[in-house]
Design a protein around this motif. Structure first.
Motif, PDB file in Angstrom:
ATOM      1  N   CYS A 194       0.847  -1.197   0.000  1.00 25.23           N
ATOM      2  CA  CYS A 194       0.000   0.000   0.000  1.00 25.23           C
ATOM      3  C   CYS A 194       0.883   1.247   0.000  1.00 25.23           C
ATOM      4  CB  CYS A 194      -0.904   0.011   1.232  1.00 25.23           C
ATOM      5  SG  CYS A 194      -2.220  -1.228   1.202  1.00 25.23           S
ATOM      6  N   GLU A 195       0.400   2.311  -0.631  1.00 25.09           N
ATOM      7  CA  GLU A 195       1.162   3.562  -0.636  1.00 25.09           C
ATOM      8  C   GLU A 195       1.280   4.137   0.770  1.00 25.09           C
ATOM      9  OE1 GLU A 195       0.229   2.685  -4.690  1.00 25.09           O
ATOM     10  OE2 GLU A 195      -1.080   2.758  -2.924  1.00 25.09           O
ATOM     11  N   LEU A 196       0.254   3.936   1.599  1.00 29.13           N
ATOM     12  CA  LEU A 196       0.309   4.351   2.996  1.00 29.13           C
ATOM     13  C   LEU A 196       0.040   3.119   3.851  1.00 29.13           C
ATOM     14  CD1 LEU A 196       0.682   6.645   5.002  1.00 29.13           C
ATOM     15  CD2 LEU A 196      -1.759   7.127   4.848  1.00 29.13           C
ATOM     16  N   VAL A 197       1.116   2.580   4.442  1.00 31.26           N
ATOM     17  CA  VAL A 197       1.023   1.356   5.231  1.00 31.26           C
ATOM     18  C   VAL A 197       0.706   1.722   6.676  1.00 31.26           C
ATOM     19  CG1 VAL A 197       2.236  -0.705   6.032  1.00 31.26           C
ATOM     20  CG2 VAL A 197       2.668   0.188   3.732  1.00 31.26           C
ATOM     21  N   LEU A 198      -0.367   1.139   7.212  1.00 26.01           N
ATOM     22  CA  LEU A 198      -0.796   1.404   8.573  1.00 26.01           C
ATOM     23  C   LEU A 198      -0.549   0.177   9.439  1.00 26.01           C
ATOM     24  CD1 LEU A 198      -4.184   3.193   7.801  1.00 26.01           C
ATOM     25  CD2 LEU A 198      -1.967   4.243   8.236  1.00 26.01           C
ATOM     26  N   HIS A 199      -0.209   0.414  10.696  1.00 31.45           N
ATOM     27  CA  HIS A 199       0.046  -0.669  11.642  1.00 31.45           C
ATOM     28  C   HIS A 199      -1.076  -0.745  12.673  1.00 31.45           C
ATOM     29  CE1 HIS A 199       3.936   0.434   9.888  1.00 31.45           C
ATOM     30  NE2 HIS A 199       4.178  -0.864   9.934  1.00 31.45           N
ATOM     31  N   ASP A 200      -2.275  -0.531  12.190  1.00 31.70           N
ATOM     32  CA  ASP A 200      -3.487  -0.541  13.000  1.00 31.70           C
ATOM     33  C   ASP A 200      -4.141  -1.907  12.850  1.00 31.70           C
ATOM     34  OD1 ASP A 200      -6.107  -0.234  13.952  1.00 31.70           O
ATOM     35  OD2 ASP A 200      -6.261   1.839  13.269  1.00 31.70           O
ATOM     36  N   PRO A 201      -4.282  -2.680  13.932  1.00 32.49           N
ATOM     37  CA  PRO A 201      -4.829  -4.033  13.820  1.00 32.49           C
ATOM     38  C   PRO A 201      -6.274  -4.072  13.352  1.00 32.49           C
ATOM     39  CG  PRO A 201      -4.634  -3.393  16.127  1.00 32.49           C
ATOM     40  CD  PRO A 201      -3.919  -2.344  15.324  1.00 32.49           C
ATOM     41  N   GLU A 202      -6.992  -2.949  13.429  1.00 29.56           N
ATOM     42  CA  GLU A 202      -8.393  -2.909  12.995  1.00 29.56           C
ATOM     43  C   GLU A 202      -8.543  -2.468  11.542  1.00 29.56           C
ATOM     44  OE1 GLU A 202     -10.865  -0.752  15.690  1.00 29.56           O
ATOM     45  OE2 GLU A 202     -10.033  -1.721  17.471  1.00 29.56           O
ATOM     46  N   VAL A 203      -7.421  -2.196  10.882  1.00 29.63           N
ATOM     47  CA  VAL A 203      -7.428  -1.805   9.477  1.00 29.63           C
ATOM     48  C   VAL A 203      -7.201  -3.052   8.625  1.00 29.63           C
ATOM     49  CG1 VAL A 203      -6.124  -0.558   7.707  1.00 29.63           C
ATOM     50  CG2 VAL A 203      -6.721   0.576   9.851  1.00 29.63           C
ATOM     51  N   SER A 204      -7.932  -3.192   7.535  1.00 32.18           N
ATOM     52  CA  SER A 204      -7.764  -4.328   6.631  1.00 32.18           C
ATOM     53  C   SER A 204      -6.483  -4.172   5.821  1.00 32.18           C
ATOM     54  CB  SER A 204      -8.968  -4.441   5.693  1.00 32.18           C
ATOM     55  OG  SER A 204     -10.153  -4.699   6.418  1.00 32.18           O
ATOM     56  N   ARG A 205      -6.066  -5.279   5.193  1.00 33.10           N
ATOM     57  CA  ARG A 205      -4.827  -5.256   4.439  1.00 33.10           C
ATOM     58  C   ARG A 205      -4.885  -4.224   3.320  1.00 33.10           C
ATOM     59  NH1 ARG A 205      -4.183  -9.146   1.631  1.00 33.10           N
ATOM     60  NH2 ARG A 205      -1.918  -9.305   1.547  1.00 33.10           N
ATOM     61  N   ARG A 206      -5.955  -4.205   2.580  1.00 32.62           N
ATOM     62  CA  ARG A 206      -6.225  -3.129   1.613  1.00 32.62           C
ATOM     63  C   ARG A 206      -7.575  -2.559   1.997  1.00 32.62           C
ATOM     64  NH1 ARG A 206      -3.469  -6.844  -1.838  1.00 32.62           N
ATOM     65  NH2 ARG A 206      -1.731  -5.871  -2.949  1.00 32.62           N
TER      66      ARG A 206
END
Length: 266
Positions: free
Chosen positions: A199-211
């Motif tokens: 992803c262009e903006l990678v998040l390390h939030d466990p509640e966020v989906s992979r895409r």
């Protein structure tokens, strides 16, 4: 390509491995051993092949990550080759050359690691063999895009210094959540937000989906498209599937809140 060669996202596992407290420092060989364990644990049996994950994300405490990061991509390529050798020895198959990522994450305890694995046949990995001499090998696919990554969990804020010398731009800033302070300039192409490493903006939030969410430029702002996420996407408190956002709107995905900001030079 077989059916299993298209099942990106069907396997994702996390586990933590404690190490001996008596050891002075986490050694590279320990990373290699745990990657092999993850590979063997998460194999998928097809009719004629046994597939193993080709993406390995290793999360380490910053005190362990720093010394290993100093080795650069050479270490990551060595790990990738080691996994290939172990897979061949066991008769296993990768969808592509394995991509190894090392991340700094202080939610992981020192002397422990968290490994996330995945299958994705769109990944391309560059081993950079010297004998290629800048030419593509005749009998191998094009591996031009490297996906071996060393990265910090939190990226720095977009500052005036970053903006100096460029045209005024809008940018997306994370104002709440695990990646607070991370920013990304919004250009004339679409971007994807999520936990996936590409992803262009990678998040390390466990509640966020992979895409999780796609953002694309639109006539009167930016078009937001939820990508079928588990926990949904919200704009100014309202759940959305498709929505146009403008500067100042609050976009929430998982625990993370993002705001489209205008450049201070505008």
């Amino acid at each position: 390509m077989s059916l299993l060669a298209r099942f990106e996202g069907m396997a994702e596992y996390l586990f933590t491995v404690p190490f001996k407290k008596s050891a002075a420092r986490l050694q590279p060989v320990e990373i290699a051993k745990e990657l092999v364990k993850a590979m063997l644990k998460n194999k998928q049996v097809s009719i004629s092949q046994v597939y193993v994950p080709n993406i390995y994300r290793v999360y380490l405490h910053s005190s362990d990550w720093g010394p290993l990061a100093s080795f650069g991509d050479v270490f990551l390529i060595e790990l990738s080759k080691y996994l290939v050798a172990e897979a061949e020895r066991n008769g296993y198959t990768f969808l592509t050359k394995p991509a190894i990522e090392l991340h700094s994450d202080d939610t992981v305890k020192a002397r422990e690691m968290v490994v996330e694995v995945d299958f994705d046949d769109s990944i391309e990995v560059d081993w950079g063999e010297e004998d290629n001499k800048g030419e593509e090998p005749e009998d191998e696919p094009d591996w031009r895009e490297s996906t071996t990554i060393f990265k910090e969990s939190i990226r720095p804020n977009l500052s005036d210094k970053d903006l100096k010398g460029r045209n005024p731009e809008n940018f997306l800033e994370i104002v709440e959540g695990p990646d607070i302070g991370q920013s990304l300039v919004l250009k004339d192409s679409e971007i994807c937000l999520g936990r996936h490493g590409q992803c262009e903006l990678v998040l390390h939030d466990p509640e966020v989906s992979r895409r999780h969410l796609k953002i694309a430029p639109a006539e009167n702002g930016w078009r937001l498209d939820d990508l079928g996420s588990t926990n949904g996407s919200f704009v100014n408190g309202q759940r959305i599937t498709h929505q146009t956002a403008v500067p100042g709107d609050r976009i929430q995905i998982g625990q993370s809140v993002l705001v489209i900001q205008r450049s201070p030079l505008e």
